[in-house]
Design an enzyme around this catalytic site. Sequence first.
Site, PDB file in Angstrom:
ATOM      1  N   ARG A 265       0.832  -1.208   0.000  1.00  0.00           N
ATOM      2  CA  ARG A 265       0.000   0.000   0.000  1.00  0.00           C
ATOM      3  C   ARG A 265       0.865   1.257   0.000  1.00  0.00           C
ATOM      4  NH1 ARG A 265      -3.702  -3.182   4.384  1.00  0.00           N
ATOM      5  NH2 ARG A 265      -4.951  -4.296   2.822  1.00  0.00           N
ATOM      6  N   PHE A 406      -6.626  -2.767  -6.099  1.00  0.00           N
ATOM      7  CA  PHE A 406      -5.341  -3.334  -5.688  1.00  0.00           C
ATOM      8  C   PHE A 406      -5.124  -3.240  -4.176  1.00  0.00           C
ATOM      9  CE2 PHE A 406      -2.502  -2.627  -9.695  1.00  0.00           C
ATOM     10  CZ  PHE A 406      -2.753  -3.919 -10.110  1.00  0.00           C
ATOM     11  N   GLU A 407      -4.333  -4.158  -3.633  1.00  0.00           N
ATOM     12  CA  GLU A 407      -3.831  -4.094  -2.248  1.00  0.00           C
ATOM     13  C   GLU A 407      -4.944  -3.940  -1.215  1.00  0.00           C
ATOM     14  OE1 GLU A 407      -0.823  -4.759  -2.185  1.00  0.00           O
ATOM     15  OE2 GLU A 407       0.091  -4.008  -4.004  1.00  0.00           O
ATOM     16  N   GLY A 408      -6.078  -4.588  -1.482  1.00  0.00           N
ATOM     17  CA  GLY A 408      -7.244  -4.417  -0.628  1.00  0.00           C
ATOM     18  C   GLY A 408      -8.070  -3.253  -1.142  1.00  0.00           C
TER      19      GLY A 408
END
Length: 599
Positions: A265, A406-408
């Site tokens: 993140r 992306f990334e959660g």
Amino acid sequence: MATDTAVRGGAWLVTETADIFTPERLSDDHRMIAQTANEFMTNEVVPVIDRLEQKDWALARELVAKGGALGLIGTDVPEELGGVALDKAASLIVGEAVGHSASFATTFGAQTGLSIIPLLMFGTDAQKQKYLPRLASGDILGAYALSESGSGSDALAARAKAVRQANGSFVLSGEKMWITNGGFADLFIVFAQVLADGSEPQFSAFIVERAFAGVANGKEEHKMGLHGSSTTPLILQDVKVPAENLLGEIGKGHKVALNTLNYGRFKLAAMCSGGAKMAIAEAAAYAAARKQFGQPIASFGAIQHKLGEMTARLYAVESALYRTCGLIDAALDGGGAVTSNQQPTTSNLSIALEEFAIEASMLKVSSSEMIDYVLDENVQIHGGNGFVKDYPAERHYRDARVNRIFEGTNEINRLLVPGMLARRAVKGGLPLIAAAKALQEELLAPPAMPAASTDGFAAERALVAGMKKTALAILGTAMQTYGEKMGDEQEVLSFASDAITDAFLAESALLRAVQAAANDAPRAALHEAAARIVIHTAASRVDASAKEALAAMTKGDMLRTLQAATKRWLKAVPANLVTARRLLASETVAKKKYVFEIV
């Protein structure tokens, strides 16, 4: 490297901060790294984007290897393992540079953040020695296999299984989805549920080589954007994985996954920052050249508003990003300065990333939404030309949409921010409960006179303090109202998260502008203009978030009391933001780039 005095995640919300790390404090070595990374992207990557979008994976591998030869891949890796062992500021700088090509940035990020970092944090000495030198050089490429078709955001509910064998090895079966670098990676960090002796499944991580029998990838996904990056399913059919390829401990896969995502993140925010800088430069150049009604469109107030707002929103994210980088580097160094040749321990890296998970989630949300705004306005400034493939604005717009997934997803990350703060408060890691009680006492006391200010930022200081109090009031009210069921109130948590994030970005912008003014920096007036835009617009958003959240939780006298307090905390004489945006736009057009660019 100057950083906040309190190097604890979330501590900024209840403490006063006087000093933060900013781009203006980068060393000469950092600037040389930035120049190297930018030249690599300009000379090697950007000219071949069309070839990458034709799925030329041999070229993608070649570019990663070239980046490895320049030391751009191994910034986080110790020298004895083939890296260059730089601080996180250097990694941030490189991430910003690769953001000039979203497709390559995705390939690069899967290598540096999602493959190298979990090995660095949780690998055994033997695993590190076997894999990290080849990953850092780009000799082999890595991928991260967490998501499944039925467990996207709920990644820990993976159905892929790893059956423990009598000799300690594992047999993996299952299918992973949306794997970046899936079509050509040599190495996969795979997550699966360990099954053994009839016990409960234990979520765990493994190092899986493509060469292992039973490893295959599915067809390339047909995506909205990122056509120059490989995205495929990963298919595991009774793959025999040696015992020594367990990454970390059985049942501790969540540690590997979550700390890797925390760094991902942070790095995604860097790439979004770099991509926004590139787009602002493109928009400014186009606005200066494009003529309508006999004059450049850059002279029109509507276009100046866009360029000024684009610049200010990036300034906010960039300020918070470098601030967080300073915090991470200080934590890695035990609270002191981190030099560009220092080699932090991997255990400290895991601890630091977990400590600043709150900031990482805020950066992920704010940066991905910032770049969406910037790229949407870039298309608008280009007009009809922004909608066709003849200009890169169209590709940038499509490529950026996935950043909010992306990334959660941004929804998940919004929920994480107040949730993590509340848990730390309950466990005593942060004095949020004491701060909330002090805030309640303040509500009943007569209004205090604002502190005197001699730096010209009195109104902005008051607004930032008010935003922090408002965010704390929302969070404190939610904790008191819902208790252990607070996690079920997603709308309220999202409003709380937005208020907390706005406060963090606004304070970061303020502290950066104050430092520029104190140092009599050549661009101090531009810093001041950007900070004023950031702070005053953020205050309006925080006010709106507070109204929604507090009305959902309280009523009657309590609601009126809280509304009166937030109105008092966020009260300020309106600032002339039109002039501030025009100043930023004028400089942006004159320089044909983001005005705070360091290289």
